[in-house]
Scaffold this motif. Structure first.
Motif, short mmCIF file in Angstrom:
data_model
loop_
_atom_site.label_atom_id
_atom_site.label_comp_id
_atom_site.label_asym_id
_atom_site.label_seq_id
_atom_site.Cartn_x
_atom_site.Cartn_y
_atom_site.Cartn_z
N PHE A 161 -67.33 36.10 10.19
CA PHE A 161 -67.24 36.84 8.93
C PHE A 161 -67.91 38.20 9.08
CE2 PHE A 161 -68.96 37.96 4.71
CZ PHE A 161 -67.77 38.00 4.00
N LYS A 162 -68.97 38.23 9.90
CA LYS A 162 -69.68 39.49 10.13
C LYS A 162 -68.79 40.49 10.86
CE LYS A 162 -74.21 41.16 11.60
NZ LYS A 162 -75.52 40.79 12.21
N ASP A 163 -68.01 39.99 11.80
CA ASP A 163 -67.05 40.87 12.51
C ASP A 163 -66.07 41.48 11.51
OD1 ASP A 163 -68.15 40.24 14.98
OD2 ASP A 163 -66.76 38.59 15.33
N TRP A 164 -65.58 40.65 10.62
CA TRP A 164 -64.64 41.14 9.61
C TRP A 164 -65.27 42.21 8.73
CZ3 TRP A 164 -64.75 40.78 4.17
CH2 TRP A 164 -63.56 41.13 3.53
N GLN A 165 -66.54 42.00 8.34
CA GLN A 165 -67.23 42.98 7.51
C GLN A 165 -67.38 44.31 8.23
OE1 GLN A 165 -70.83 40.66 6.57
NE2 GLN A 165 -70.24 40.76 4.39
N ARG A 166 -67.70 44.26 9.53
CA ARG A 166 -67.90 45.49 10.30
C ARG A 166 -66.59 46.30 10.38
NH1 ARG A 166 -71.22 42.75 15.34
NH2 ARG A 166 -73.31 42.79 14.39
N VAL A 167 -65.50 45.61 10.60
CA VAL A 167 -64.21 46.30 10.70
C VAL A 167 -63.83 46.90 9.35
CG1 VAL A 167 -61.74 45.98 11.10
CG2 VAL A 167 -63.39 44.92 12.65
N GLN A 168 -63.98 46.12 8.27
CA GLN A 168 -63.62 46.61 6.95
C GLN A 168 -64.50 47.80 6.55
OE1 GLN A 168 -61.04 45.51 5.07
NE2 GLN A 168 -60.47 44.06 6.70
N THR A 169 -65.78 47.72 6.85
CA THR A 169 -66.71 48.80 6.50
C THR A 169 -66.35 50.08 7.24
OG1 THR A 169 -68.50 47.24 6.09
CG2 THR A 169 -69.13 49.52 6.51
N PHE A 170 -66.00 49.96 8.52
CA PHE A 170 -65.66 51.15 9.31
C PHE A 170 -64.50 51.91 8.69
CE2 PHE A 170 -62.80 53.01 12.46
CZ PHE A 170 -63.64 53.96 13.03
N PHE A 171 -63.43 51.20 8.37
CA PHE A 171 -62.24 51.89 7.88
C PHE A 171 -62.41 52.42 6.46
CE2 PHE A 171 -60.27 49.42 11.35
CZ PHE A 171 -59.56 50.44 11.97
N LYS A 172 -63.37 51.89 5.72
CA LYS A 172 -63.63 52.40 4.38
C LYS A 172 -64.58 53.59 4.42
CE LYS A 172 -62.91 48.02 1.96
NZ LYS A 172 -63.55 46.91 1.18
N GLN A 173 -65.68 53.47 5.17
CA GLN A 173 -66.70 54.53 5.18
C GLN A 173 -66.25 55.76 5.96
OE1 GLN A 173 -70.33 52.82 6.68
NE2 GLN A 173 -70.84 51.79 4.74
N ASP A 174 -65.63 55.55 7.09
CA ASP A 174 -65.28 56.68 7.95
C ASP A 174 -63.91 57.27 7.62
OD1 ASP A 174 -67.56 56.83 9.94
OD2 ASP A 174 -66.98 54.72 10.12
N ASN A 175 -63.21 56.66 6.68
CA ASN A 175 -61.92 57.20 6.22
C ASN A 175 -60.96 57.42 7.41
OD1 ASN A 175 -60.11 58.03 4.27
ND2 ASN A 175 -60.74 60.18 4.40
N VAL A 176 -60.90 56.39 8.27
CA VAL A 176 -60.03 56.43 9.45
C VAL A 176 -58.89 55.44 9.24
CG1 VAL A 176 -59.85 56.08 11.93
CG2 VAL A 176 -61.92 57.10 10.95
N SER A 177 -57.65 55.85 9.49
CA SER A 177 -56.50 54.96 9.37
C SER A 177 -56.37 54.12 10.63
CB SER A 177 -55.23 55.78 9.16
OG SER A 177 -54.08 54.97 9.30
N ILE A 178 -55.89 52.90 10.45
CA ILE A 178 -55.64 52.04 11.62
C ILE A 178 -54.61 52.67 12.55
CG2 ILE A 178 -53.82 50.74 10.45
CD1 ILE A 178 -56.39 49.28 12.91
N ASP A 179 -53.76 53.54 11.99
CA ASP A 179 -52.73 54.21 12.80
C ASP A 179 -53.32 55.26 13.74
OD1 ASP A 179 -50.74 52.71 11.58
OD2 ASP A 179 -50.47 54.18 9.97
#
Length: 486
Positions: free
Chosen positions: A182-200
């Motif tokens: 679950f911690k891995d999931w939180q880290r990934v979700q936080t990255f894409f929200k805070q850094d405003n980076v698209s998965i693309d």
């Protein structure tokens, strides 16, 4: 049909054959070109792979570039460039990757697209921490369509966790293998929200994290070399399959031949009507029905010709000219067979006519082959060769003098008389043989009769019948005793 019409029809038939032969040759030439190009593609791909491996050895390993912790990053950059370019080259495409090699914000260029590679496992963020640090230092990096590239296995993990719902994430339990927490999931979700980076903006490398390590890259390149060779074999097999005869081209040959022969039949039918003195404007309904009938028959015969020639030239070793002549002879013999059934000709005339049409077809095939060889222009050589050969053959055939024709006729009569005489002699011999065989069987029955006395007499007669000298035949008790006891 006039001689000129027959020549036109013969030329049309051989033209169809030459056209189908040309279609077959195009496929063969295309295959040879494709295989030649694939030889160069394989050579270029393996050369690029070998150059990348040597570059890693000389510019990374030998210089200890990046040290123990950072060396695998430089190995990954060179390997990504070499392997990606080799995979493009094996298919005939251009090399797309370029190693920048200046320790700046861009590691690789791919057709003008800037790529920053992050082969980082520390921190448990699958390289996203390194991406965040790079963005902090170069905040405008992604504005022009640049990409971050991470190991293929890391990318698959990030893509899975990025798409996972909070409900599914709540069920995550760290497993003993490569499961996610679950911690891995939180880290990934936080990255894409805070850094405003698209998965693309993030893409996978051709390599996994382990494949770029110092102790593993040689095996990685060996595996890639085998993969390139396997791809090469698949491409060659595909080229061979594409060069095979196929239903689409067969239909094209069939319809094309039908259209050509149908059109020729239409023109010849109209010309024949005009030669009979009927103006085109005076053609009656019956005239047009006759023309349509000839055209339809020509269309059907052309379809059969096209399909047969295409099949024979691709499924057997038959040349197109010979295949066309086989079809022509077949049609002509079928016509003669129909005349025989209708009682218009005798059996002898049928055989003679069949021989003549086969000879005509053979001359046409030989002439077309010679013409195509001497004039290697598709269709034109076959037509010219057929025209010249047919005219020469017709001139020779018509030049037989009456005396020569009489000799041939006399020879035929003599052969017929000889055949009758031999048939009579044959019947006499058969009768004599039957009589001799009958006598022999009678003697043989006596020789093997159950009655010993009859059998002994029969044996004597059998021996004499088979040519044994009388003195050697055991026909008395004295001869028998002397033979066995003396």
């Amino acid at each position: 049909m006039s001689d000129a019409s027959r020549l036109v029809q013969s030329n049309q038939e051989q033209a169809v054959a030459a056209w189908i032969s040309h279609l077959n040759q195009i496929r063969l030439d295309t295959l040879l070109v494709a295989l030649g190009k694939q030889d160069l593609n394989l050579k270029d791909a393996l050369g690029t792979l070998d150059a990348a491996l040597k570059r890693i050895d000389l510019e990374v390993i030998a210089t200890n570039r990046g040290g123990v912790k950072g060396m695998h990053g430089f190995i990954a950059e060179v390997a990504e460039t070499g392997i990606s370019n080799a995979r493009s080259q094996i298919t005939g495409a251009d090399a797309a990757y370029q190693w920048v090699n200046d320790n700046g914000p861009v590691d690789l260029l791919r057709n003008g697209v800037e790529v920053q590679q992050k082969f980082v496992a520390a921190g448990g963020r699958f390289g996203l921490g390194a991406v965040a640090q790079h963005l902090e230092k170069y905040p405008d990096f992604l504005k022009n369509g640049a990409k971050y590239q991470i190991p293929a296995d890391h990318f698959e993990t990030i893509k899975t966790l990025h798409a996972m719902s909070p409900e599914d994430a709540g069920l995550l339990v760290r497993g003993s293998g490569d499961g996610y927490s679950f911690k891995d999931w939180q880290r990934v979700q936080t990255f894409f929200k805070q850094d405003n980076v698209s998965i693309d903006s993030i893409e996978p490398s051709k390599l996994s994290y382990d494949q770029a390590q110092r102790g593993a890259y040689n095996q990685t390149f060996q595996t890639e070399e085998q993969s390139l060779k396997a791809t090469d074999q698949d491409l060659r097999a595909e080229a061979v399959r594409d060069s095979h005869a196929n239903l689409r081209e067969g239909a094209k040959a069939t319809l094309g031949a039908a259209a050509i022969e149908g059109g020729t039949a239409f023109v010849l039918a109209v010309i024949e009507k005009r030669q009979q003195g009927t103006a085109l404007k005076d053609f009656t309904r019956d005239d047009w029905v006759d023309i349509a009938s000839e055209t339809g028959l020509g269309f059907a015969k052309g379809g059969v010709r096209g399909l047969t020639i295409y099949s024979l030239t691709n499924l057997t070793k038959t040349s197109a000219a010979v295949a066309s002549s086989v079809v022509t002879a077949g049609f002509a013999i079928a016509e003669q067979a129909n005349r025989l059934r209708q009682g218009e000709i005798t059996e002898v005339e049928f055989i003679e006519n069949a021989e003549l049409v086969c000879l005509d077809s053979a001359v046409s095939a030989l002439s077309s082959l010679i013409g195509q060889t001497l004039i290697p222009v598709p269709v034109l050589g076959a037509v010219i060769g057929n025209t010249v050969g047919t005219i020469m053959y017709k001139a020779v055939k018509d030049s037989l003098a009456a005396h020569e024709a009489a000799l041939i006729e006399r020879y035929l009569r003599e052969q017929q008389a000889l055949a009758g005489r031999l048939a009579h002699e044959y019947q006499d011999l058969i009768q004599q043989l039957d009589e001799s065989m009958s006598d022999y069987l009678d003697i043989l029955d006596q020789a093997f009769a159950p009655d010993i006395a009859v059998a002994l007499l029969g044996s004597v007669e059998l021996a004499l019948e088979l040519g044994v000298a009388p003195d050697d035949v055991l026909d008395t008790k004295m001869k028998t005793f002397a033979y066995f006891l003396d």
